[in-house]
Scaffold this motif. Sequence first.
Motif, PDB file in Angstrom:
ATOM      1  N   ARG A 150       0.917  -1.204   0.018  1.00 14.76           N
ATOM      2  CA  ARG A 150      -0.105  -0.131   0.003  1.00 14.76           C
ATOM      3  C   ARG A 150       0.885   1.386  -0.156  1.00 14.76           C
ATOM      4  O   ARG A 150       0.337   2.338  -0.443  1.00 14.76           O
ATOM      5  CB  ARG A 150      -0.992   0.083   1.239  1.00 14.76           C
ATOM      6  N   ARG A 151       2.094   1.200   0.394  1.00 13.79           N
ATOM      7  CA  ARG A 151       3.093   2.217   0.534  1.00 13.79           C
ATOM      8  C   ARG A 151       3.299   2.865  -0.828  1.00 13.79           C
ATOM      9  O   ARG A 151       4.020   3.955  -1.304  1.00 13.79           O
ATOM     10  CB  ARG A 151       4.188   2.163   1.005  1.00 13.79           C
ATOM     11  N   HIS A 182       2.742   9.418  -1.986  1.00 18.86           N
ATOM     12  CA  HIS A 182       1.743   9.282  -0.702  1.00 18.86           C
ATOM     13  C   HIS A 182       1.915  10.252   0.142  1.00 18.86           C
ATOM     14  O   HIS A 182       2.834  10.076   1.261  1.00 18.86           O
ATOM     15  CB  HIS A 182       1.886   7.700  -0.198  1.00 18.86           C
ATOM     16  N   GLU A 221       0.388  11.162   2.421  1.00 19.87           N
ATOM     17  CA  GLU A 221       0.184  10.599   3.927  1.00 19.87           C
ATOM     18  C   GLU A 221       1.313  10.231   4.781  1.00 19.87           C
ATOM     19  O   GLU A 221       1.316   9.872   5.815  1.00 19.87           O
ATOM     20  CB  GLU A 221      -1.099  10.090   4.046  1.00 19.87           C
TER      21      GLU A 221
END
Length: 133
Positions: free
Chosen positions: A12-13, A19, A21
């Motif tokens: 997910r990274r 990203h 976040e």
Amino acid sequence: MKSSSQWHELIRREPIFHHPELIWDAGSFDEQIAEDFNEVGASGRRYSRSEVKEVVLGRLEGTHADSLADGYRIEEAESRILADDVAQVLYTLCTPGRVTRRSTLYRRRGSAWQAVFHQGTVIEGETALSSDD
């Protein structure tokens, strides 16, 4: 061995530098990216950690273009354990301009994972992401 949810966290990274976040300023970059990080770009050029940091922070500040601003799709993502504290994430990144096969190596320090190496290689002859995808 760790649970499969931890390996999904690494997937997910990706793509790691896109990203906000995870990386939103110099401090978070330093937390996510190992001091000895380096990258081999799709062109074959090698990039140092400081060069990558300048580009990533430039994107956040609006001084560098975001290479994925037109969208992307990740396919064939998988993670592999290479050693007790080393994992590899492999995936295909489809963008409107090209398709690349990517690999990121992560090293665990305590309970945190840091990217230590990244490589992207253009897949010749593959169809890029269309606006309908």
